[in-house]
Design an enzyme around this catalytic site. Structure first.
Site, short mmCIF file in Angstrom:
data_model
loop_
_atom_site.label_atom_id
_atom_site.label_comp_id
_atom_site.label_asym_id
_atom_site.label_seq_id
_atom_site.Cartn_x
_atom_site.Cartn_y
_atom_site.Cartn_z
N LYS A 1 0.81 -1.21 0.00
CA LYS A 1 0.00 0.00 0.00
C LYS A 1 0.85 1.27 0.00
O LYS A 1 0.36 2.35 -0.31
CB LYS A 1 -0.95 0.00 1.18
CG LYS A 1 -2.04 -1.07 1.05
CD LYS A 1 -3.08 -0.97 2.15
CE LYS A 1 -4.17 -2.00 1.99
NZ LYS A 1 -3.73 -3.39 2.31
C1 LIG Z 1 -4.37 -4.52 1.66
C2 LIG Z 1 -3.65 -5.84 1.64
C3 LIG Z 1 -4.07 -6.93 0.82
C4 LIG Z 1 -5.30 -6.88 -0.02
O1 LIG Z 1 -5.18 -6.01 -1.12
P1 LIG Z 1 -6.48 -5.52 -1.91
O2 LIG Z 1 -6.00 -4.54 -2.90
O3 LIG Z 1 -7.40 -4.93 -0.88
O4 LIG Z 1 -7.09 -6.74 -2.54
C5 LIG Z 1 -3.29 -8.08 0.80
N1 LIG Z 1 -2.19 -8.20 1.57
C6 LIG Z 1 -1.78 -7.19 2.39
C7 LIG Z 1 -0.57 -7.40 3.22
C8 LIG Z 1 -2.48 -5.98 2.45
O5 LIG Z 1 -2.07 -5.01 3.29
#
Ligand SMILES: *Cc1c(COP(=O)(O)O)cnc(C)c1O
Length: 436
Positions: A107
């Site tokens: 993210k």
């Molecule tokens: C947010 C997150 C996900 C999921 O990603 P999406 O885009 O919401 O499908 C998977 N793994 C981790 C470690 C995350 O922080």
């Protein structure tokens, strides 16, 4: 470029409005009106191009009409100040490591890009922007670190007292500068309610420029396409693909990450197949099998960043393929794992290959292991560093020494500064009213 709403009940808007508003007025998600295809020659030479250069080309496709070229280049290069390498895990299975950013999870890419794009649009504006984020852990840290030190923007992170891990908490409570952590004496839902109520409060909106940094924002969502292109380039460069088809496996919750991969494919990236790896929150898995979509409450699992019962980006997937279940279920194959299967996978992969997956990446790995056929090479998105989940991971591999990366250790050392607050909206409103 204009952005239209997936609900199609409100006029299209320009990029600046789509970024500042986040969600369309009819509660739909913004979609770019066009997806430009690269010339096939781009992919013939892509192995000779750096990550930043590739990302800049991708960014120009989406944002080139709305952001001045030199500024866009700066935003992209500044966002990608860390690498997303592809490493070998097993025969024909590779890991795309997306955890080399400040909070050690993917993210970081979208959050950094959004902070810089918002700053670009607001330089002319003398009014300070206030970003309100409710978090159950990871979103708050990615947004806080992405926006740290960015001029003209103040971030207020609301998190439930005692309900986020010490590591997560340290990542947004120790920063200072333009980041304020509000410790709410309630649940994540209370935090979210406070934020939503503030966005609807007329008096506050007259006085302040309030915005969200939700993962559905196009400025957080689209930049995730960058690393799909780079994965292909680096795999080609390192001879990992030979003449095989590429299969990409994505641990999914809200499906933003996977949808960005679908956009990359629409732009011409040669991906034969996507795998959506879920935990027990399996509404998309069920949809892929049956064609019926039944969102429901989420259940808690050890891959908690994927505990989503009504994935918001599903609307974008439907839109991208004209609501055709046939097309969607041919491009994406679904997989679902219980906590027990996730633990088993972390353990087996570690014992057999020496590679330590986090619980989310483990789902991605396992889907590849079960799916890959002759003539195919797989890469899974390793979405977080395993040290972010030490309690689970150490319990599984049976030794208590997953080293804390220096970045995390730094956060843990710094002093925690928080503003305690009740779940009473009036108190939150008074706090916001005294801001400038
Ligand atoms: C947010 C997150 C996900 C999921 O990603 P999406 O885009 O919401 O499908 C998977 N793994 C981790 C470690 C995350 O922080």
């Amino acid at each position: 470029m204009k952005y239209y709403s997936t609900n199609k009940n409100t006029p299209s808007v320009n990029l600046k409005n789509a970024v500042v508003k986040g969600l369309a007025a009819d509660n739909g998600l913004f979609m770019p009106e066009r997806i430009e295809k690269f010339n096939p020659s781009f992919f013939e030479n892509i192995q000779n191009i750096s990550f930043q250069e590739i990302a800049f080309e991708v960014a120009k496709n989406f944002f080139g009409e709305d952001v001045e070229e030199a500024s866009l280049k700066e935003i992209v290069y500044d966002t990608l100040a860390f690498d997303c390498p592809v490493v070998k895990v097993a025969d024909n299975i590779y890991s795309l490591e997306l955890f080399h950013g400040p909070t050690l999870a993917f993210k970081d890419v979208g959050a950094r890009f959004m902070a810089r794009l918002l700053n670009y649009f607001l330089v002319e504006n003398e009014k300070q922007v206030h970003v309100l984020v409710a978090t159950s852990g990871d979103t708050g840290s990615a947004v806080a670190n992405g926006f740290l030190g960015v001029d003209g923007i103040h971030v207020h992170v609301l998190y439930p007292k005692g309900k986020v891990s010490k590591i997560q908490e340290s990542q947004f409570t120790t920063l200072g500068q333009n980041i304020t952590a509000l410790e709410i004496d309630g649940t994540f839902d209370d935090c979210q309610r406070l934020v939503k109520t503030a966005f609807l409060d007329e008096e506050l909106n007259k006085k302040l420029l309030l915005t969200s940094a939700n993962s559905i924002n196009v400025a957080r969502f689209l930049p995730q396409a960058f690393y799909y292109f780079n994965a292909y380039a680096r795999m080609k460069e390192q001879g990992m693909l030979q003449n095989n088809e590429l299969v990409i496996s994505v641990p999914s919750g809200n499906f933003g990450n996977l949808t960005a991969g679908l956009f990359a494919r629409e732009m011409g990236l040669p991906v034969a197949q996507f795998l959506a790896a879920n935990n027990e929150n399996d509404v998309v898995y069920e949809y892929l099998k049956s064609g019926e979509y039944n969102p429901r409450d989420s259940v808690e699992t050890i891959a908690n960043a994927m505990d989503v019962g009504a994935p918001s980006n599903f609307a974008r997937i439907l839109e991208l393929y004209g609501h055709s279940h046939e097309k969607i279920s041919s491009v994406i194959k679904g997989f679902r794992y219980s906590d027990e299967q996730i633990r088993e996978t972390v353990k087996n992969v570690y014992e057999q290959t020496g590679y330590l997956c986090d619980p989310h990446g483990a789902c991605g790995y396992r889907a590849l292991e079960e799916f890959l056929g002759v003539g195919q090479t797989g890469v899974f998105l390793e979405t977080a560093h395993p040290a972010k989940f030490t309690e689970t991971v150490e319990g599984v591999i049976g030794n208590g020494n997953v080293p804390l990366p220096p970045k995390l250790a730094e956060f843990m050392k710094d002093e925690r500064r928080v503003l305690p607050m009740s779940i009473d909206f009036q108190q939150f409103k008074e706090y916001l009213k005294q801001l400038k």
